[in-house]
Design a protein around this motif. Sequence first.
Motif, PDB file in Angstrom:
ATOM      1  N   ARG A  21       0.811  -1.219   0.000  1.00 18.61           N
ATOM      2  CA  ARG A  21       0.000   0.000   0.000  1.00 18.61           C
ATOM      3  C   ARG A  21       0.848   1.275   0.000  1.00 18.61           C
ATOM      4  O   ARG A  21       0.330   2.375   0.238  1.00 18.61           O
ATOM      5  N   PHE A  22       2.156   1.142  -0.269  1.00 19.94           N
ATOM      6  CA  PHE A  22       3.026   2.310  -0.232  1.00 19.94           C
ATOM      7  C   PHE A  22       2.599   3.391  -1.221  1.00 19.94           C
ATOM      8  O   PHE A  22       2.654   4.588  -0.923  1.00 19.94           O
ATOM      9  N   ALA A  23       2.159   2.991  -2.405  1.00 23.42           N
ATOM     10  CA  ALA A  23       1.754   3.988  -3.412  1.00 23.42           C
ATOM     11  C   ALA A  23       0.561   4.793  -2.913  1.00 23.42           C
ATOM     12  O   ALA A  23       0.503   6.019  -3.078  1.00 23.42           O
ATOM     13  N   GLU A  24      -0.373   4.110  -2.275  1.00 26.21           N
ATOM     14  CA  GLU A  24      -1.552   4.773  -1.717  1.00 26.21           C
ATOM     15  C   GLU A  24      -1.158   5.803  -0.662  1.00 26.21           C
ATOM     16  O   GLU A  24      -1.572   6.971  -0.710  1.00 26.21           O
ATOM     17  N   GLY A  25      -0.346   5.381   0.310  1.00 29.93           N
ATOM     18  CA  GLY A  25       0.067   6.290   1.368  1.00 29.93           C
ATOM     19  C   GLY A  25       0.934   7.418   0.856  1.00 29.93           C
ATOM     20  O   GLY A  25       0.766   8.572   1.257  1.00 29.93           O
TER      21      GLY A  25
END
Length: 337
Positions: free
Chosen positions: A284-288
């Motif tokens: 979920r790094f891209a989201e955060g």
Amino acid sequence: MTNRRFILKKRPIGEPKLDDFELLETPIPEPEEGAFVVRNHFISIDPAMRGWLDDAPSYMPPVELDDAVRATTVGRVYKSKNPEFTEGQWVLGLNKVEEYSLVLPGGFTSPIDVDIVPSPSIFLSALGAVGLTAYFGLQDAGQPKEGETVLVSGAAGAVGSMVGQIAKIKGCRAVGIAGGAEKCRRLIEDYGFDAAVDYRGKDVDTLTKEIGEAAPDGVDIIFENVGGDILDAGLMNLNEYSRVILCGLISEYNTEPKGARNLWQTIVKQTTVKGFLIRDYAPRFAEGGAEVASWIADGKVKFDEHIESGIENSYEVFMKLFSGQNTGKLILDVSPD
């Protein structure tokens, strides 16, 4: 040309000493099929690195003796035999404190777009593990609700300062604990905390009282980076059904663990205590990162980087983690001349 590497020679006992390490020159590694070599430019200096030096059970294996100390780095692909990574490409990865890192197939390294940021180093601070630890640690693990009070220890540090700002974005009261009047000033004036508590020279009872004054309605979430007496004082101010997020315990990394003497308060207040590791949020790094980037662009989040130069200064920079001398995310610049 050679590769200068910050080598672990002995397991530190207590506070790491200079002779636990060695700066060694070796040939630049050659990649085999599927691998590539990164010329590191920026190296993240983090509290977690201290735990990796010990031969003890942990979420990652210890750094091997006579190998370079593990660290997250930003750099450019120097030589590649992997079709997915081209020479000159900027990448972020879990590598080592060295000028050139060999990345084997399956290594944790990903491309980054440095054209959209003021400096590639931001991928080690606000848009890296620091910012994402604050983002997911508070929001997912802490589940903040509007009107609640969030207590952050190590609040003037890279993670803590962002936790407080995100708490404000979520409509919470942010109370920070930091060492010294200047850091407490920065919490309020630079990062928008509602109150700051200076822990220096104070025992648990005094800290408990001052936290209570800064959080008169009690504490709903503790975001813990320090441990020891600071955690004990925070526990005495918990509300019912509160949450304690254990992100770090840096006060105990160079000593025998003390434990939390006031842990009984978590029973009285029916508190949820959760250990937090950012690694579980990699998918979920891209989201955060996208949301943190939007907050920065809108002026809702500020961040500071403390950058020092030279691989030869690795030990001195690393030790700033424990003295509190840094004034932002601690980063070592090993960029080529």
